[in-house]
Write an enzyme that holds these catalytic residues in place. Structure first.
Site, PDB file in Angstrom:
ATOM      1  N   THR A  73       0.801  -1.248  -0.001  1.00  0.00           N
ATOM      2  CA  THR A  73       0.072   0.044   0.013  1.00  0.00           C
ATOM      3  C   THR A  73       1.023   1.205   0.155  1.00  0.00           C
ATOM      4  OG1 THR A  73      -1.675   1.314   1.385  1.00  0.00           O
ATOM      5  CG2 THR A  73      -0.090  -0.335   2.517  1.00  0.00           C
ATOM      6  N   ASP A  74       0.304   2.223  -0.732  1.00  0.00           N
ATOM      7  CA  ASP A  74       0.878   3.548  -0.325  1.00  0.00           C
ATOM      8  C   ASP A  74       0.992   4.123   0.987  1.00  0.00           C
ATOM      9  OD1 ASP A  74      -1.549   4.382  -0.060  1.00  0.00           O
ATOM     10  OD2 ASP A  74      -1.920   5.759  -1.939  1.00  0.00           O
ATOM     11  N   GLU A  75       0.424   3.698   1.939  1.00  0.00           N
ATOM     12  CA  GLU A  75       0.482   4.219   3.222  1.00  0.00           C
ATOM     13  C   GLU A  75       1.440   3.909   3.962  1.00  0.00           C
ATOM     14  OE1 GLU A  75      -3.242   3.752   5.638  1.00  0.00           O
ATOM     15  OE2 GLU A  75      -4.449   3.245   3.880  1.00  0.00           O
ATOM     16  N   TYR A  92      -1.948  -0.219  10.993  1.00  0.00           N
ATOM     17  CA  TYR A  92      -1.704  -0.984   9.738  1.00  0.00           C
ATOM     18  C   TYR A  92      -0.761  -0.846   8.897  1.00  0.00           C
ATOM     19  CZ  TYR A  92      -3.255  -1.558   4.853  1.00  0.00           C
ATOM     20  OH  TYR A  92      -3.190  -1.576   3.549  1.00  0.00           O
ATOM     21  N   LYS A 149       2.235  -3.240   7.247  1.00  0.00           N
ATOM     22  CA  LYS A 149       2.579  -3.380   5.827  1.00  0.00           C
ATOM     23  C   LYS A 149       4.001  -3.060   5.686  1.00  0.00           C
ATOM     24  CE  LYS A 149       0.331  -4.673   3.061  1.00  0.00           C
ATOM     25  NZ  LYS A 149       0.196  -6.051   2.614  1.00  0.00           N
TER      26      LYS A 149
END
Length: 351
Positions: free
Chosen positions: A131-133, A157, A161
């Site tokens: 993810t870009d997060e 989260y 990741k």
């Protein structure tokens, strides 16, 4: 040969499997734990396809994963398996640590053991979907994230990741495992679990419930239609250079409030309220969540220039298709919002 898709009963994974079987003769083994967001109904259209094989299980079960790799002579692993909702990670981070970090570690180890024993190692790939997060938050004037952007995760989260991304990188540099990593922007489209913004707003709007928007609604996300994401993953798996990271974005930056208003406009057109008012009347602003990143934006130039991929949908075309799908699949929405998910929503979004 066969590919192993982990987490294939979830939103992106199920779309990937449907797209894969529609474009390839290659078999797919789907390993999914079937937690609250895993839904076999997503794959109803392929459940009787002889090329599709479903196994309920955990990526952390090394014995099971190893058996599947060997039994089906897996030539590629595509890892979607993850706990993925930020709100849930804030309220209960342990599941995210166990699945996203420990689970990924065990999956990597099973893959490494299998790959090491192959006579021809050249065709095996381990594609890790992230993810870009992991990159943290951007200010309004910052350039979009690239593959070399610094990792600065701000939620349990995204931290979990980020850790899984680092494990994948380490298994490449330490053990030469042929890995690929992708970091994508916010996905939307069919089969998305209705805790995420777009399906939640559609569901609540049609039910006459409030449309809850965090804070001032000015948090910016880059939106990517899920079928475009699937085509990008296929491109990376086919053409990507092992050890590399590829960012996948739709080039569609919108504030959350903009997205909600667009959804309301489409619903006003396609399924108007009985009182003639706009669905925008249902928008309510609620307390912002802790550590809420202000802006994400993906620079997908590397993927486009090196591998020749580009999204097929604009946000306007993709969001119309998405709303139409949910309107045409109300039974799916009702089924998925029964049981434990409904209770969770009632507890956390009752305001």
């Amino acid at each position: 040969m066969t590919i192993l898709v982990t987490g294939g009963a979830g939103f992106i994974g199920s779309n990937f499997i449907i797209e894969w079987l529609g474009q390839s003769e290659e078999k797919v083994v789907n390993l999914d734990k079937l937690t609250y967001a895993g839904n076999p109904e997503n794959l109803k259209q392929v459940e009787n396809d002889p090329r599709y094989h479903f196994v309920q299980g955990d990526i952390g079960d090394t014995q099971l994963v190893s058996a599947l790799l060997n039994e089906f002579r897996i030539r590629a692993v595509v890892n979607f398996a993850a706990e993925s909702h930020v709100d849930r990670s804030i309220r209960g981070p342990e599941d995210f640590i166990q699945t996203n970090m420990v689970g990924t570690f065990r999956l990597l180890e099973a893959a490494r053991s299998y790959w090491s024993a192959l006579e021809d190692k050249s065709h095996f790939r381990f594609l890790h979907v992230s993810t870009d997060e992991v990159y943290g938050s951007l200010s309004p004037d910052d350039p979009a994230f690239t593959e070399t952007s610094r990792y600065e995760p701000n939620s349990p989260y995204s931290a979990s990741k980020a850790a899984s991304d680092h494990l994948v990188r380490a298994w490449y540099h330490t053990y030469d495992l042929p890995v690929l990593t992708t970091n994508c922007s916010n996905n939307y489209g069919p089969y998305q679990f209705p805790e995420k913004l777009i399906p939640l707003m559609i569901s609540n709007a049609l039910s006459g419930k409030p449309l809850p928007v965090y804070g001032d609604g000015q948090h910016v996300r880059d939106w990517l239609y899920v079928k475009d994401h699937c085509s990008a993953l296929r491109t990376v798996l086919d053409k990507g250079k092992t050890g590399e990271v590829y960012n996948i974005g739709g080039g569609n930056e919108k504030t959350n409030l903009e997205v909600v208003h667009i959804l309301c406009d489409i619903l006003d057109e396609l399924r108007s309220r009985s009182d003639g008012l706009s669905y925008k009347e249902q928008v309510v602003f609620i307390e912002d969540r802790p550590g809420h990143d202000r802006r994400y934006a993906i620079n997908a130039a590397k993927l486009q220039q090196e591998l020749g991929w580009a999204p097929a949908e604009t946000f306007e075309t993709g969001i119309h298709k998405t709303v139409k799908w949910y309107l045409d699949n109300q039974e799916w929405m009702q089924n998925v919002t029964n049981g434990s998910y409904r209770n969770w929503m009632k507890e956390h979004y009752s305001q």
